[in-house]
Design an enzyme around this catalytic site. Structure first.
Site, short mmCIF file in Angstrom:
data_model
loop_
_atom_site.label_atom_id
_atom_site.label_comp_id
_atom_site.label_asym_id
_atom_site.label_seq_id
_atom_site.Cartn_x
_atom_site.Cartn_y
_atom_site.Cartn_z
N ARG A 16 0.84 -1.21 0.00
CA ARG A 16 0.00 0.00 0.00
C ARG A 16 0.87 1.26 0.00
NH1 ARG A 16 -0.46 4.76 2.48
NH2 ARG A 16 0.12 3.76 4.43
N ASP A 17 1.56 1.52 1.10
CA ASP A 17 2.33 2.78 1.19
C ASP A 17 3.44 2.77 0.15
OD1 ASP A 17 3.14 5.25 2.08
OD2 ASP A 17 3.57 4.63 4.13
N HIS A 208 5.71 4.65 12.53
CA HIS A 208 5.70 4.54 11.06
C HIS A 208 6.69 5.59 10.56
CE1 HIS A 208 3.27 4.24 7.13
NE2 HIS A 208 3.97 5.35 6.95
N HIS A 210 9.28 7.14 7.72
CA HIS A 210 9.87 7.25 6.38
C HIS A 210 11.34 7.64 6.58
CE1 HIS A 210 6.25 6.86 3.78
NE2 HIS A 210 5.67 7.00 4.96
N CYS A 241 4.47 9.16 0.03
CA CYS A 241 3.07 9.59 -0.05
C CYS A 241 2.94 10.55 -1.21
CB CYS A 241 2.64 10.27 1.26
SG CYS A 241 0.99 10.95 1.18
N ASN A 250 9.10 4.21 3.18
CA ASN A 250 9.23 3.80 4.58
C ASN A 250 10.60 3.18 4.77
OD1 ASN A 250 6.16 3.42 3.91
ND2 ASN A 250 6.36 3.69 6.10
P1 HMG Z 1 -13.04 14.64 -2.10
O1 HMG Z 1 -12.87 15.02 -3.54
O2 HMG Z 1 -13.13 15.74 -1.10
O3 HMG Z 1 -14.23 13.61 -1.88
O4 HMG Z 1 -11.83 13.70 -1.69
P2 HMG Z 1 -15.76 13.62 -2.21
O5 HMG Z 1 -16.43 12.90 -1.09
O6 HMG Z 1 -16.22 15.01 -2.57
O7 HMG Z 1 -15.85 12.70 -3.51
C1 HMG Z 1 -15.29 13.08 -4.74
C2 HMG Z 1 -15.24 11.86 -5.66
O8 HMG Z 1 -14.43 10.83 -5.08
C3 HMG Z 1 -16.60 11.22 -5.89
O9 HMG Z 1 -16.57 10.63 -7.18
C4 HMG Z 1 -16.64 10.11 -4.86
O10 HMG Z 1 -17.50 9.08 -5.21
C5 HMG Z 1 -15.20 9.63 -4.90
P3 HMG Z 1 -17.15 11.39 -8.48
O11 HMG Z 1 -18.59 11.66 -8.14
O12 HMG Z 1 -16.33 12.64 -8.63
O13 HMG Z 1 -16.92 10.40 -9.57
N1 HMG Z 1 -14.80 9.00 -3.64
C6 HMG Z 1 -14.28 7.76 -3.54
N2 HMG Z 1 -14.00 6.83 -4.47
C7 HMG Z 1 -13.49 5.67 -4.02
N3 HMG Z 1 -13.24 5.41 -2.73
C8 HMG Z 1 -13.49 6.32 -1.78
C9 HMG Z 1 -14.05 7.56 -2.19
N4 HMG Z 1 -14.43 8.65 -1.51
C10 HMG Z 1 -14.90 9.53 -2.40
N5 HMG Z 1 -13.24 6.05 -0.51
C11 HMG Z 1 -11.00 11.84 -0.43
C12 HMG Z 1 -11.74 13.17 -0.38
C13 HMG Z 1 -10.68 11.47 1.00
C14 HMG Z 1 -11.90 10.79 -1.06
C15 HMG Z 1 -9.72 12.03 -1.27
O14 HMG Z 1 -9.03 13.14 -0.78
C16 HMG Z 1 -8.81 10.82 -1.23
O15 HMG Z 1 -9.16 9.77 -1.75
N6 HMG Z 1 -7.62 10.95 -0.61
C17 HMG Z 1 -6.71 9.82 -0.44
C18 HMG Z 1 -5.31 10.30 -0.36
C19 HMG Z 1 -4.41 9.12 -0.09
O16 HMG Z 1 -4.76 7.98 -0.28
N7 HMG Z 1 -3.18 9.44 0.35
C20 HMG Z 1 -2.21 8.42 0.64
C21 HMG Z 1 -2.49 7.63 1.87
S1 HMG Z 1 -2.05 8.49 3.38
C22 HMG Z 1 -0.38 8.12 3.60
O17 HMG Z 1 0.23 7.58 2.73
C23 HMG Z 1 0.24 8.43 4.92
C24 HMG Z 1 0.44 7.17 5.80
O18 HMG Z 1 1.26 6.23 5.15
C25 HMG Z 1 1.10 7.55 7.11
C26 HMG Z 1 2.27 8.48 6.87
O19 HMG Z 1 3.29 8.10 6.31
O20 HMG Z 1 2.08 9.61 7.27
C27 HMG Z 1 -0.91 6.54 6.14
MG MG Z 2 3.45 6.45 5.04
#
Ligand code: HMG
Ligand code: MG
Length: 303
Positions: A16-17, A208, A210, A241, A250
């Protein structure tokens, strides 16, 4: 020595990450093989994918397929990231063992990563945590940017304590304190961990890290000294990310296993197998593994 934990739980977050940040399309076959090989190597927990907007993170768009095709070993926790109820529905259909809600200790990062404030994110996580617990799924929370933010700069331990408290109040069972951009050093890491430990029991706090600034192993050692015994790592040091520009992967699982086993700490994981997985996946991605111990052991294994 006696104060270090005797056993440590390693969650490989590479699928995933690690892979979420790859620009090249990675076939689901490769993702499934990666998870299956990690299962065979003895991991007790693997972060498989995320159910997020495919517009935001295209690489994870095949999460449902990957979850269906992996070969599950009983007792292994297969986790997925979910930002909201739509993601939770995907996780439930995919029979994930654990969902990970991901918030941040920085307002700016929360906006960039999940398009809402910290307070709003908690309101989105609240029904996720409730539904997950009703379905017997474990709920973990990630606190990103716990040691620094690419947009906001300094992040204080109080901000970590604040988010940990909010997560605890909505039923999140475990928190991962994440140094998303790898800027933390050991004392700062201990302060961030202390903040989380003010809210959660030690068994429910993980680190966690990086490795952007090369501090991850030192930070893990600092956590071990506090008795923290769960860490996220990524085979071959994959990842980063997409919303934290310049952040590298990581800390490499191989390097952490080398450290832990050298300290006489049990993990239940076969380092030789992990080294081979790291070399394989790096080959598939067309580069050398970002794993110092991993690469050194690979040279020895080849000889
Ligand atoms: P948004 O645009 O504000 O959401 O995004 P929305 O609710 O207005 O929806 C917009 C569109 O997204 C719609 O589709 C929804 O259906 C769809 P449209 O009508 O435009 O076709 N949608 C989804 N589709 C699939 N699955 C869902 C979903 N939710 C809405 N769950 C949202 C808000 C949170 C969805 C967006 O910002 C997003 O997906 N962000 C994810 C970012 C991400 O994955 N980042 C990486 C992971 S975090 C990380 O790596 C850090 C970590 O490792 C720890 C660290 O290292 O710090 C965990
Ligand atoms: Mg991470």
């Amino acid at each position: 020595m006696s104060s270090l934990p005797s056993r440590v739980r390693i969650v490989d977050v590479g699928p995933r990450d690690g892979l979420q940040n790859e620009k090249q399309a990675i076939p689901a076959d490769v993702k499934v093989e990666l998870v299956d090989r990690l299962t065979d190597a003895g991991f007790g927990a693997i972060e498989v994918t995320s159910f997020v907007s495919p517009k935001w993170v295209p690489q994870m768009a095949d999460g449902a397929e990957v979850m269906t095709r992996i070969r599950r070993r009983p007792g292994v926790v297969y986790s997925v990231l979910v930002p909201n109820m739509k993601g939770f529905e995907g996780a439930l259909a995919a029979r994930a063992d654990e969902v990970v809600v991901f918030g941040a200790a920085s307002e700016a990062f929360s906006q960039k990563n999940i398009n809402c404030s910290i307070a709003e994110s908690i309101e989105r996580f609240r029904p996720v945590a409730q539904a997950a617990r009703q379905h017997g799924m474990h709920v973990r929370g990630a606190i990103s940017c716990a040691l620094g933010c690419p947009y906001q700069g300094e992040v204080k331990p109080e901000a970590v304590a604040y988010v940990a408290r909010l997560m605890k109040d909505i039923g999140v069972q475990h928190v991962g304190v994440a140094d998303t951009i790898g800027v933390g050093t050991p004392r700062a890491t201990q302060a961030a961990m202390e903040a989380a430990l003010g809210v959660y029991d030690i068994a429910d706090v993980s680190g966690h890290f990086h490795d952007t600034y090369g501090q991850a192993l030192a930070n893990i050692y600092a956590c071990l000294e506090m008795g923290i015994a769960t860490f996220d790592t990524s085979v071959a040091g994959l990842g980063g990310c997409p919303y934290a520009k310049g952040a590298t992967g990581n800390v490499a699982t191989e390097d952490v296993l080398y450290l832990l086993h050298g300290l006489g700490i049990e993990t239940g994981i076969d380092l030789g197998k992990v080294v081979a997985i790291g070399q394989w996946i790096s080959g598939v991605l067309g580069r050398k593994a970002f794993a110092r111990a991993g690469n050194a052991i690979a040279v020895k294994m080849a000889a």
